[in-house]
Design a protein around this motif. Structure first.
Motif, PDB file in Angstrom:
ATOM      1  N   HIS A 452       0.842  -1.202   0.000  1.00  0.00           N
ATOM      2  CA  HIS A 452       0.000   0.000   0.000  1.00  0.00           C
ATOM      3  C   HIS A 452       0.876   1.251   0.000  1.00  0.00           C
ATOM      4  N   GLN A 453       0.200   2.388  -0.220  1.00  0.00           N
ATOM      5  CA  GLN A 453       0.884   3.676  -0.392  1.00  0.00           C
ATOM      6  C   GLN A 453       1.876   4.028   0.716  1.00  0.00           C
ATOM      7  N   GLN A 456       5.811   3.695   0.640  1.00  0.00           N
ATOM      8  CA  GLN A 456       6.689   4.462  -0.247  1.00  0.00           C
ATOM      9  C   GLN A 456       8.044   4.816   0.388  1.00  0.00           C
ATOM     10  N   ARG A 653       3.183   9.747   1.198  1.00  0.00           N
ATOM     11  CA  ARG A 653       3.112   9.503  -0.229  1.00  0.00           C
ATOM     12  C   ARG A 653       4.137  10.350  -0.952  1.00  0.00           C
TER      13      ARG A 653
END
Length: 775
Positions: A452-453, A456, A653
């Motif tokens: 998932h984001q 990152q 993000r």
């Protein structure tokens, strides 16, 4: 209205009841009542705390010989566990336990110094004594019961260590009553230490926890046996149930709660920022000169000291085997469901393993000396793969990656990865035949493309690990080679490169991986060479990356059409392994705790260069650095600014964010040129220049469409003398820093908060170290 401290009948009712459990105490003493007493009759709350501590001290002095005394001790224990969090949540009360109670000398008044101890110290010393109390928490060594009760002050608690292992050979007969009593006392100890949860995260890590500091100081005469007991009880635990599958269905395991509690107390006592202090080095002497400007603050933490001085091979073997056995437990579950009891404390074990490697370099070298390190690697990769889609397990992802980053700084780790991978733990990754290196690359690819984001910020770390091991990888499988090229393809699209200030670093890391393998391991890596030839257009596009404003704008436009960060289309996914389940996101409503941001990769690591003879030397930051740093400092900077706020969605993000979120940054032709000119493409271009014509000629001559012939040709080819002079190998080694120390503190307490639900010790109190969030 205030009740007199001398009114024994009133106070005794709080602990005289015989049939209570800790759950009863939590039910009978609701939060609202504790807060009401705290606000409206503070003197009563103060008296209650002081009286409860006094009872523990009396129990410790007398040795708890009667059932009644033991009951009183346990009830006071439960009561204090219930009340302490409400003392900590109110800043006005926080100093209460560190004050001395006026006129509260212990009766005789002959020991003046002792009677003036702060309440916290009396409480901690009483708990330490009670943890080695014959017939209450340890087996008595005396045979007769006639009045020769062992004097608690004369016993040598080193003879009462709870379990065989480090520094102790005798394994006492298990006694579940003793285990239960130890568990209650350790729960109280953990609650004492939890004051840390009520202070906001700060980058200043010097504020040591006074409870831990005192408990782990020379004031505690049981520090050594207790440290040893906790470590041995964790590492000796075998959840399988004495080797008989399914045994746990027949017997309830009273040891597991003790092991969990021991693991939690252990990691909290080891919460120590090694970057700011002169920490004990391998040989037990301190690094840093003898003439330090100031002495290190406070008494040194003995638990950290003992941990750093373990050195016997058999002790290391015992610890490593124990940790590996427990970490593999959830994996065993997958191919023999329910055969063993499934343990839930793998996060605490990972923190413990991290502390062992971080504070004891000899242990780290021992781990890497044999392929036993793979027994730690495989469970970590399993957890990373399993948790990649689950927002509530971001912390688990981070610690797994941190451990692999720490290990990857050592050459031996890369060498060990060449061992063939034959264990078939069901994981939802493509089936492959290859080595542990292939497994690592395939799992990392899966995390990057389908996590998932919020993962990152870990991409830099994941690729740094691959760079660190790449010079030692003898032969990558075709599956892993394709995964690496797929990542390069995804990260070198123009919209990705232009949409955030540090995205191009990922391309630099991947090119460094290819260069290391081509220069140092060309012979066994025909699969990778073949994959590079097949995807040669990606390298040509990078070399010809447009730098004019119009092209940059056009590249950013493309992003609007393709929001999916990394396409999976041209990564031959293949069939997942049999018996595996896809990684699932968290159930809605799952509780999670926030984490502070981790430092950027440049703060997290320091560069070392590997010399011809295999030794490493650190590179001073001033020296001219290779590319990844070659960009002007900008609003986003290289390392994120350290911040106590964890939950900034825009920073989570930061990779894919549009240009606007990092101040007013936007890509310019000069900026693109500043790093494009440093792309290390020479080696690959030379390889393509030499091999592509030869491969094309074979295909035309033999009318080949079959890869195996080409692979055979590449296996026997050589580029000796044709490639540029090999570059020196650069390793980015983890370095201790206060940012990670603070991250570990928030992560560890978050885990402990969420895992203590029965009874819910801290639930609904005003914790400040992290936020409790729902997914």
């Amino acid at each position: 209205q205030p009740v007199e401290a001398t009114d024994d009948a009133f106070w005794d009712q709080f602990w005289a009841d015989t049939a209570t459990s800790v759950q009863d105490v939590f039910a009978l003493v609701p939060a609202a009542e504790i807060r009401a007493v705290r606000e409206e009759s503070p003197s009563n709350l103060a008296t209650l705390c002081y009286k409860a501590v006094e009872k523990l001290v009396q129990g410790a002095e007398s040795g708890c010989h009667t059932e009644k005394e033991r009951q009183i001790v346990l009830n006071c224990c439960r009561l204090l566990t219930r009340i302490l969090p409400y003392i900590f949540e109110d800043p006005d009360w926080r100093g209460f336990f560190w004050s001395t109670v006026p006129g509260a000398g212990r009766g005789g008044g002959d020991e003046d110094d002792d009677s003036a101890r702060p309440l916290a110290e009396s409480l901690l010393l009483a708990v330490a004594d009670l943890l080695f109390c014959p017939d209450f928490t340890v087996q008595s060594h005396r045979r007769s019961t006639v009045d020769t009760a062992e004097d608690i002050h004369s016993i040598d608690s080193c003879e009462y260590i709870w379990e065989a292992g480090v520094g102790f050979a005798h394994s006492p007969q298990p006694n579940y009553i003793h285990d239960l009593n130890r568990t209650e006392l350790l729960k109280l100890l953990l609650t004492c230490f939890s004051e840390a949860m009520y202070l906001p995260p700060s980058s200043d890590s010097s504020n040591a926890n006074p409870w831990v500091q005192f408990f782990c100081s020379t004031e505690n005469r049981h520090a050594l046996p207790l440290f040893t007991s906790l470590l041995n009880i964790v590492c000796a635990y075998d959840p399988v149930g004495y080797g008989i599958p399914y045994n746990h269905l027949l017997f309830s395991d009273y040891r597991e709660p003790l092991v969990e509690e021991a693991a939690q107390v252990l990691i909290v006592t080891l919460d120590y920022d090694s970057s700011t202090s002169s920490s004990p080095s391998v040989d037990g002497t301190t690094t840093g000169t003898a003439m330090d400007d100031m002495d290190p603050p406070g008494p040194d933490n003995l638990f950290v000291n003992y941990l750093s001085r373990i050195h016997r091979e058999e002790d290391f073997q015992f610890i490593l085997k124990g940790v590996a056995r427990l970490l593999s437990n959830p994996l065993v579950q997958t191919y023999l469901p329910n055969s063993a009891k499934k343990i839930q404390f793998h996060q605490e074990l990972l923190v413990l393993f991290w502390k062992l490697c971080d504070f004891n370099k000899k242990f780290l070298f021992f781990v890497l000396k044999s392929s036993d390190v793979l027994d730690i690697l495989v469970p970590i990769l399993y957890f990373l793969n399993d948790a990649r889609a689950d927002q509530s397990r971001v912390g688990l992802m981070h610690i797994g990656v941190f451990i692999l980053l720490l290990l990857s700084g050592e050459r031996n780790f890369g060498v060990r990865l060449n061992k063939p991978y034959s264990v078939r733990v069901p994981m939802d990754i493509p089936v492959f035949t290859g080595t542990h290196a292939d497994l690592l690359i395939i799992v990392f690819h899966k995390i990057i493309t389908s996590g998932h984001q919020r993962l990152q910020p870990l991409f830099d770390c994941l690729l740094t690990i691959v760079v660190n091991v790449s010079p030692y990888l003898k032969s990558l499988s075709m599956v892993a080679a394709n995964k690496l090229l797929h990542l390069l393809e995804a990260f070198s699209t123009t919209w990705f490169l232009f949409s955030a200030v540090q995205n191009h670093h990922l391309v630099f890391f991947l090119l460094e991986v290819f260069n290391n393998i081509i220069q140092y391991q060309f012979d066994g890596n025909s699969n990778l060479v073949y994959a590079v030839i097949r995807k040669r257009n990606v390298f040509h596009q990078l070399a010809n990356l447009p730098t004019d404003s119009q092209a940059i704008q056009k590249g950013l436009q493309r992003k609007k059409k393709a929001p999916e960060p990394i396409s999976r289309t041209n990564s031959q996914e293949g069939v997942s392994m049999e018996g595996s389940r896809p990684a699932a996101p968290a159930e809605p409503g799952t509780l999670k705790t926030s984490l502070v941001a981790t430092p950027g990769i440049d703060k997290l690591t320091e560069k070392s260069q590997v010399s011809e003879d295999g030794t490493m030397r650190s590179l001073e930051p001033e020296s001219s650095q290779p590319p990844p740093e070659g960009n002007p400092p900008s609003a986003g900077g290289d390392g994120e600014p350290w911040s106590g706020e964890a939950s900034h969605p825009q920073r989570d993000r930061r990779r894919l964010s549009s240009a606007s979120s990092i101040g007013q940054w936007s890509p310019t032709p000069d900026w693109v040129m500043s790093w494009k000119t440093k792309l290390p493409l020479q080696t690959i271009m030379r390889l393509l220049q030499v091999l592509v014509p030869q491969v094309e000629k074979i295909c035309i001559d033999k009318g080949l469409t079959d890869e195996s012939e080409i692979l055979k040709f590449l296996q026997h080819g050589t580029l000796v003398g044709l490639l540029p002079v090999p570059h020196p190998i650069l390793i980015r080694k983890y370095q201790a820093n206060s940012g990670t120390a603070m991250w570990f503190r928030t992560y560890m307490w978050g885990v402990i908060y969420l895992r203590n639900v029965d009874p819910p010790i801290w639930y609904d109190t005003d914790v400040k170290l992290f936020e409790i969030q729902r997914v």
